[in-house]
Design a protein around this motif. Structure first.
Motif, PDB file in Angstrom:
ATOM      1  N   UNK A 234       0.191 -55.375 -70.619  1.00 53.82           N
ATOM      2  CA  UNK A 234       0.124 -54.352 -71.658  1.00 53.82           C
ATOM      3  C   UNK A 234      -1.038 -53.400 -71.413  1.00 53.82           C
ATOM      4  N   UNK A 235      -2.202 -53.953 -71.108  1.00 53.97           N
ATOM      5  CA  UNK A 235      -3.358 -53.086 -70.848  1.00 53.97           C
ATOM      6  C   UNK A 235      -3.175 -52.279 -69.565  1.00 53.97           C
ATOM      7  N   UNK A 236      -2.595 -52.896 -68.533  1.00 49.53           N
ATOM      8  CA  UNK A 236      -2.363 -52.179 -67.275  1.00 49.53           C
ATOM      9  C   UNK A 236      -1.437 -50.991 -67.494  1.00 49.53           C
ATOM     10  N   UNK A 237      -0.388 -51.192 -68.275  1.00 45.95           N
ATOM     11  CA  UNK A 237       0.542 -50.107 -68.547  1.00 45.95           C
ATOM     12  C   UNK A 237      -0.133 -48.974 -69.307  1.00 45.95           C
ATOM     13  N   UNK A 238      -0.926 -49.317 -70.320  1.00 48.82           N
ATOM     14  CA  UNK A 238      -1.596 -48.290 -71.118  1.00 48.82           C
ATOM     15  C   UNK A 238      -2.606 -47.501 -70.284  1.00 48.82           C
ATOM     16  N   UNK A 239      -3.325 -48.193 -69.409  1.00 40.96           N
ATOM     17  CA  UNK A 239      -4.371 -47.523 -68.633  1.00 40.96           C
ATOM     18  C   UNK A 239      -3.815 -46.718 -67.477  1.00 40.96           C
ATOM     19  N   UNK A 240      -2.859 -47.299 -66.734  1.00 41.20           N
ATOM     20  CA  UNK A 240      -2.489 -46.725 -65.439  1.00 41.20           C
ATOM     21  C   UNK A 240      -1.203 -45.925 -65.420  1.00 41.20           C
ATOM     22  N   UNK A 241      -0.240 -46.235 -66.297  1.00 40.07           N
ATOM     23  CA  UNK A 241       1.038 -45.543 -66.181  1.00 40.07           C
ATOM     24  C   UNK A 241       0.931 -44.027 -66.371  1.00 40.07           C
ATOM     25  N   UNK A 242       0.169 -43.527 -67.348  1.00 41.55           N
ATOM     26  CA  UNK A 242       0.028 -42.063 -67.438  1.00 41.55           C
ATOM     27  C   UNK A 242      -0.575 -41.457 -66.178  1.00 41.55           C
ATOM     28  N   UNK A 243      -1.552 -42.155 -65.587  1.00 41.98           N
ATOM     29  CA  UNK A 243      -2.168 -41.671 -64.345  1.00 41.98           C
ATOM     30  C   UNK A 243      -1.144 -41.652 -63.210  1.00 41.98           C
TER      31      UNK A 243
END
Length: 250
Positions: A234-243
């Motif tokens: 969940x945290x990986x998706x929130x942090x990295x997916x927009x990037x």
């Protein structure tokens, strides 16, 4: 460290001969011909990186003060510099890694939220595999204020407790999801084998901690992410997916 100092000197216009002489006088190089050979190799790489950065810079270096209302009586304020018109261009002698890409992205999101009328771009340059050069370009997200608020929320959570969000491992997880890999644990575990020995991770999770220690279920008070049933995911998706959605290799 030697390469980073040489690169910093070259970026401000110092002569390549001065750069190599300054490093020799610091006493940081091996003696004799070995030291000079290594210094010339490092200087050559630093010159390539500095030259690549200059090709992306526009006009004279400037700065911009930003003041963003995040809501809930909170603001993000500060000065972003150097700016090359509507671009940020960062360059490092290090291997271009997760932290460099994230720094470029956070700066871009803050600029886009603070001055949405301008057409911002961000570039990040560093060394790649086998002494190649690597460069990434970014466009701001469609909703920069929303992305910025979520970055601040992750920052707040990280100030309260250590998060299951090691940078390289979480990036690998998000990259696997980007390519619809149904088992992101495989790539993440491969990265975690190298990252887990970092002093900060040993302090939190102990020596040789398995990836499973990062895979607790999300808590009820945390942001739910569709398809992610672990805190790391969940945290990986929130942090990295927009990037990752905004990133392209150049």
């Amino acid at each position: 460290a030697v390469g980073e100092r040489m690169l910093d000197d070259l970026k401000i216009g110092r002569d390549p001969d001065f750069v190599i002489g300054a490093e020799w006088r610091r006493g940081t190089l091996p003696p004799g011909h070995l030291g000079w050979r290594q210094a010339r190799e490092i200087r050559g790489e630093a010159i390539e990186l500095a030259t690549a950065a200059r090709t992306l810079q526009r006009g004279e270096a400037g700065a911009l003060d930003i003041d963003v209302d995040l809501g809930a009586a909170r603001r993000l304020t500060g000065t972003v510099a150097p700016l090359w018109q509507d671009r940020t261009v960062t360059v490092t002698y290090s291997k271009l890694g997760a932290k460099h890409r994230l720094q470029a992205w956070v700066t871009l999101v803050a600029l886009a939220a603070g001055a949405p009328e301008r057409e911002w771009e961000a570039y990040c340059i560093g060394r790649g595999p086998r002494n190649t050069m690597q460069a990434m370009a970014y466009q701001p997200p469609e909703q920069p204020l929303s992305v910025l608020r979520d970055l601040v929320a992750i920052y707040d959570a990280g100030r309260r407790e250590p998060l299951p969000l090691p940078l390289k491992t979480s990036l690998e997880w998000a990259r696997a999801r980007q390519f619809d890999d149904p088992v992101p644990e495989r790539g993440a575990d491969s990265e975690w084998r190298w990252e887990k020995d970092g002093a900060e991770y040993v302090e939190v999770w102990g020596p040789s901690a398995p990836l499973a220690m990062l895979l607790d279920a999300p808590r009820p008070d945390e942001v739910a992410v569709p398809g992610e049933n672990t805190r790391l995911g969940a945290y990986a998706s929130r942090l990295w997916r927009p990037l990752l959605d905004a990133e392209r290799r150049i």
